[in-house]
Design an enzyme around this catalytic site. Structure first.
Site, PDB file in Angstrom:
ATOM      1  N   SER A 262      31.650  15.611 -30.406  1.00  0.00           N
ATOM      2  CA  SER A 262      32.173  17.019 -31.004  1.00  0.00           C
ATOM      3  C   SER A 262      31.151  18.022 -31.371  1.00  0.00           C
ATOM      4  CB  SER A 262      32.969  16.895 -32.117  1.00  0.00           C
ATOM      5  OG  SER A 262      32.228  16.523 -32.986  1.00  0.00           O
ATOM      6  N   ASP A 263      31.377  19.192 -31.265  1.00  0.00           N
ATOM      7  CA  ASP A 263      30.485  20.244 -31.497  1.00  0.00           C
ATOM      8  C   ASP A 263      30.491  20.116 -33.086  1.00  0.00           C
ATOM      9  OD1 ASP A 263      29.510  23.310 -30.254  1.00  0.00           O
ATOM     10  OD2 ASP A 263      28.471  22.065 -31.684  1.00  0.00           O
ATOM     11  N   TRP A 264      29.586  20.706 -33.692  1.00  0.00           N
ATOM     12  CA  TRP A 264      29.071  20.820 -35.206  1.00  0.00           C
ATOM     13  C   TRP A 264      30.304  20.998 -36.041  1.00  0.00           C
ATOM     14  CZ3 TRP A 264      23.898  20.703 -37.280  1.00  0.00           C
ATOM     15  CH2 TRP A 264      23.823  20.831 -38.492  1.00  0.00           C
TER      16      TRP A 264
END
Ligand code: GLC
Length: 728
Positions: A262-264
């Site tokens: 996932s992104d941050w």
């Protein structure tokens, strides 16, 4: 001697793992050095020692990485190695042009080579995985992340995806200098509403499948190890839980069996999107959609997955599936056999960084990325007997790469390169202003400096920090202070060459575009940028860069791109009821593919080896290119098609290929493209690939400017028996 780990060993390991240890494998936390998201407490060595994390990002330096790895493989119960990741999009120590700038080279060999060098520098400093390539097509330069991507066209995005995955990963992730690549950000992120960062994305399934997904499919076909879903809500579903795309399309239909990260904190942000009531729901939605690792996952997988399991929102089998993919990635990276394999000694790091070949490549990449936008009365290249040059502007004091560990390695400044290239020419330099603010007496100093120069090199633009993530600009142009500086310099009456430093096309005032004798887009050109720019200005290198994105004349035109679908009322100056604005032009200031040369390329005799093909067949499209100029140069030729009549409207131009040809003065070569019937397919009403018989206009030319294209016709006839075909 410990037997080397294999897939059976992974199964045994999974069988030994507690639930917590599994959840921790799915958690990626940030090291202490750089923050690329909302601030967070960096991971502690105790947490690593406890096995509470499976991978780290943003930890830089082989010593730190070795130390963290030691805590994991010697301290934790199961001694599972970490992997270490970082955003390396255009180099780690040797800096190449920013990716959008490098896309202007239209050179897959170069794109792969710079990724390879970046991987070598990562693989000796402990980095196992890069969050690159960023392959989000962008047609809205208000969006700051244009700087990271491939520009407006899906084919260019596909070619960059393939080249970068090959460059970073090579054929074997366990190879000494291979690192894992991450295709990001799946999907449609470049179409954020109004170009504003992180807003929701609404687009048709057709546009998604025709434009925004192809680069990711190309990355998967090239064997990319990881994929990162985007932050954004796509048509009502945040990408981190978009099961139709992540699992059904990418995993099941495309066959991607790598890791999705996932992104941050985007999994925790599902609560903010309003699609999850608590961390357990958020974690379950993302895991079930196919997201394996939760980056900065304290608020989601780390806290929420155990509860999600208790509540029956996920199954242990799904958790094990994600853990398996993460452990397989570590296996492919060779980390079980040697967790320190990429932690090079100081000597090894120095040896890699010192190679002159990398600086030469950085100079080549910068040279090939520079786009000569205008060159009135052949102002460029500068004549050798030019008496004096005044370099003015906030980007004039251009030095090499600030990340160089010592001045000796740092590229000498702009001025030094000018002196080396034009020894008889006096060089002066003054900033004249700051990037966004005036400086005391700056304008006056610039006026005086301008008087000294026979020609002025005016260095304007936006800093790297003014582009990139969380840096959308409602008006991506030149700050007022720079426009004031430009007026002052133009008022000197001297010829002015404008250099634009940016991560995207900048909106230029008409008066500036008209008054400049030459304009070059130099982007942010990397470690050897100063040298490369002087190479172009002095004529040591004949510019060959081409725009990978239409350059708007006015912000009101955005989104503007060449592959637009027809209107029933195309612009007619004489017809009020036709597609145009009352107050601004339709056309971009510079079209996709635009870029001038010091040579003069003439294209003639477009032809095809067949003018009729059946499904499954291929034609060759040929065109002769001659350099009628006085200097050698490299020319890029584009191949577009137009499906003249089809059951779904097709764009005026679809890019199907591009190639480069090197020509000496007076030399002529034949450029050849293969064009298969398959490439003439489009997505039918059911979004399935469809080839319809009929006439296709085939265009070859130097850009998407219709007036510069040469056309021939190609017919596709219905699939018929060989006998019937023979009678045609
Ligand atoms: C950022 C970016 C992403 C990057 C990640 C790790 O928020 O969106 O592109 O790879 O965080 O730095």
């Amino acid at each position: 001697m410990k037997a080397s780990m294999d897939r059976q060993g992974i199964e045994k390991l999974i069988a030994e793992m507690t639930l917590k240890e599994k959840v921790w494998q799915l958690t990626m936390l940030s090291g202490e050095l750089v923050q690329t998201g909302p601030a967070s407490a960096p991971v502690t060595s105790d947490a690593i020692q406890n096995g509470e994390v499976g991978s780290l990002l943003n930890l830089v330096g082989p010593d730190r990485i070795r130390d963290a790895q030691r805590h994991a493989v010697e301290g934790s119960r199961l001694k599972i190695p970490l992997f270490f990741s970082l955003d390396v999009l255009y180099g780690l120590r040797t800096m190449f042009p920013v990716p959008f700038g490098e896309s202007a080279a239209f050179d897959p060999v170069l794109w792969e080579a710079t990724a390879r060098v970046a991987a070598e520098e990562c693989a000796v400093e402990g980095i196992d995985l890069t969050f690159a390539p960023m392959i989000d097509v962008a047609r809205d330069p208000r969006w700051g992340r244009t700087i990271e991507g491939p520009g407006e066209d899906p084919l260019v995005g596909q070619r960059i995806a393939q080249a970068k995955v090959r460059g970073y990963q090579t054929a074997d992730l366990a190879a000494p200098t291979a690192i894992a690549a991450t295709a990001k950000h799946l999907a449609g992120y470049g179409a954020v509403r109004a170009g504003r960062e992180y807003t929701s994305v609404d687009m048709s399934e057709r546009l998604l499948h025709e434009v925004y997904l192809p680069p990711f499919k190309a990355a998967v076909e090239a064997g990319v190890a990881c994929i990162m879903p985007a932050f954004v809500d796509l048509n009502g579903t945040p990408m981190s839980i978009h099961i139709q795309i992540l699992r059904r399309l990418v995993r099941e239909s495309w066959g991607f069996d790598g890791v999705m990260v996932s992104d941050w904190s985007s999994v925790a942000e599902l609560l903010v999107h309003g699609v999850a009531a608590d961390p357990a729901e958020a974690a379950a939605l993302a895991l079930n959609a196919g997201v394996d690792i939760d980056m900065m996952g304290k608020g989601a997988y780390y806290d929420g997955l155990p509860e999600a399991l208790d509540r029956g929102l996920v199954t242990m089998a799904t958790i094990d599936e994600a853990v398996r993919r993460v452990l397989h990635l570590k296996l492919r990276l060779g980390l079980f056999d040697n967790p320190y394999r990429r932690c090079g000694s100081p000597e090894a790091v120095a040896a890699v960084g010192a190679q002159a070949a990398r600086r030469a490549l950085a100079r080549e990449a910068a040279r090939k990325s520079i786009v000569l936008l205008t060159n009135i009365e052949s102002t460029l290249p500068f004549k050798k007997d030019l008496k004096s040059i005044a370099i003015v502007g906030p980007f004039s004091d251009l030095k090499g790469d600030a990340s160089k560990p010592d001045a000796a390695q740092r590229m000498s400044a702009f001025v030094d390169h000018f002196k080396a290239a034009l020894p008889k020419t006096a060089i002066s330099m003054t900033a004249g202003s700051d990037v966004e603010l005036p400086t005391e007496n700056g304008l006056e100093a610039a006026r005086q400096d301008a008087q000294k120069g026979d020609v002025i090199v005016l260095c304007l633009g936006e800093t790297i920090a003014m582009a990139g993530e969380a840096s959308s600009r409602g008006y991506p142009g030149l700050p007022q202070v720079q426009q004031d500086l430009a007026r002052a310099v133009f008022d000197s009456g001297k010829p002015v060459v404008v250099l634009l430093f940016s991560g995207r096309p900048l909106i230029l005032p008409d008066w500036l575009a008209a008054r400049a004798k030459a304009i070059l887009a130099v982007w942010h050109p990397g470690s050897e940028g100063a040298a490369a720019i002087v190479d172009v200005l002095s004529g040591a290198y004949n510019p060959s860069g081409r725009l990978s994105m239409s350059w708007p004349t006015d912000v009101g035109q955005i989104p503007i791109f060449f592959a637009e679908r027809p209107t029933g009322r195309p612009r007619l100056e004489s017809e009020h009821f036709s597609s145009k604005y009352l107050d601004i032009p339709n056309d971009p200031r510079f079209e996709f593919g635009h870029g001038l040369s010091y040579a003069n390329f003439f294209m003639t005799n477009p032809r095809a080896t067949k003018w009729k093909i059946a499904p499954g067949e291929t034609a060759e499209i040929l065109v002769d290119v001659k350099n009628t100029g006085a200097v050698a140069g490299e020319h890029t030729v584009f191949l577009f098609i137009r499906d003249v009549v089809s059951s779904i409207t097709r764009p005026y131009l679809e890019l199907k290929d591009f190639t480069k040809v090197e020509l000496a003065p007076g030399e002529m070569k034949t450029v050849r493209f293969k064009l298969s019937a398959d490439q003439l397919r489009f997505l039918g009403p059911d979004l399935k690939p469809l080839l319809e018989p009929g006439t296709f206009n085939i265009f070859v030319g130097p850009s998407a400017n219709p007036s510069k294209l040469q056309m021939l016709e190609l017919r596709v006839h219905p699939a018929q028996s060989a006998v019937a075909r023979a009678q045609i």
